[in-house]
Design an enzyme around this catalytic site. Structure first.
Site, PDB file in Angstrom:
ATOM      1  N   HIS A 110       5.103   6.653  -1.414  1.00  0.00           N
ATOM      2  CA  HIS A 110       6.299   5.475  -1.836  1.00  0.00           C
ATOM      3  C   HIS A 110       5.427   3.995  -1.311  1.00  0.00           C
ATOM      4  O   HIS A 110       3.951   3.948  -0.836  1.00  0.00           O
ATOM      5  CB  HIS A 110       7.385   5.441  -1.884  1.00  0.00           C
ATOM      6  CG  HIS A 110       7.261   4.961   0.167  1.00  0.00           C
ATOM      7  ND1 HIS A 110       6.805   6.556   1.229  1.00  0.00           N
ATOM      8  CD2 HIS A 110       7.516   4.311   1.068  1.00  0.00           C
ATOM      9  CE1 HIS A 110       6.768   6.121   1.995  1.00  0.00           C
ATOM     10  NE2 HIS A 110       6.974   4.221   2.163  1.00  0.00           N
ATOM     11  N   HIS A 160       0.277  -1.171   0.147  1.00  0.00           N
ATOM     12  CA  HIS A 160      -0.063  -0.101   0.065  1.00  0.00           C
ATOM     13  C   HIS A 160       1.114   1.454  -0.700  1.00  0.00           C
ATOM     14  O   HIS A 160       2.077   1.308   0.293  1.00  0.00           O
ATOM     15  CB  HIS A 160      -0.979  -0.042   1.262  1.00  0.00           C
ATOM     16  CG  HIS A 160      -0.137   0.176   2.327  1.00  0.00           C
ATOM     17  ND1 HIS A 160       0.330  -1.085   2.595  1.00  0.00           N
ATOM     18  CD2 HIS A 160       0.156   0.778   3.680  1.00  0.00           C
ATOM     19  CE1 HIS A 160       1.067  -1.131   4.169  1.00  0.00           C
ATOM     20  NE2 HIS A 160       0.871   0.164   4.632  1.00  0.00           N
TER      21      HIS A 160
END
Length: 185
Positions: free
Chosen positions: A129, A40
């Site tokens: 990220h 995630h």
């Protein structure tokens, strides 16, 4: 006891591609991979949260997503990096090639609302990220640095239509995630 919570964009369907990227680091001493099934982008880490605050938190996150003005968008993931730097690695990540501005807008709206509720503000600039590994010691640092410099993997594309409030339960086998609430874009 509180619930360990974060707000995220989940990378449903990209686990196999993320695992292939992790394979490039095979055998690097000190590197611990995260489960690609739980991959995630963290928009906001909330930490230990009193369950009684969940209704208010849900209302605030609903408002934040709306205020962000972000409509469903396409995100493209690829490339590699490390935090805090390539010289001192604690986290190895896959980057966001497209969709970063939308993620940043969501982060900022969520940050404003949650800080107003009393959650701690972020202590670093937001960089969208996907964490793929954490480094416990520098044994395999040179191997990791070589892969970071030489590899430029493409992971894939995701249609982002929601943000999730996720609970993380720490276990001996690593964190286990469960979605408590979803917020449509």
């Amino acid at each position: 006891m509180g619930k360990r919570l974060f707000v995220s964009i989940d990378l449903d369907g990209l686990a196999e591609a993320l695992a292939a990227v992790q394979d490039r680091f095979e055998g690097a001493s000190g590197l611990n991979f995260v489960d690609p099934e739980g991959a995630h982008v963290t928009l906001k880490f909330l930490g230990d949260t009193d369950p009684d605050r969940l209704p208010e938190l849900t209302d605030e996150l609903t408002a934040a997503v709306e205020e962000s003005g972000v409509a469903p968008f396409e995100a493209r993931f690829g490339g590699l990096g490390a935090f805090p730097s390539e010289e001192y690695i604690t986290v190895v990540w896959v980057g966001v090639r497209e969709g970063g501005p939308a993620m940043t807008a969501l982060h900022e709206a969520i940050e404003d609302r949650t800080v107003a509720m009393g959650f701690d503000p972020e202590d670093h600039e937001f960089t969208p990220h996907v964490t793929i590994a954490r480094m416990d010691h520098a044994g395999g640092k040179e191997q990791v640095q070589t892969v970071l410099r030489e590899a430029d993997p493409t992971v894939g594309t995701l249609d982002v239509t929601e943000v999730r409030l996720t609970e993380s339960v720490l276990t001996d086998g690593g964190p286990e995630y469960s979605t408590l609430e979803s917020f449509e874009l």
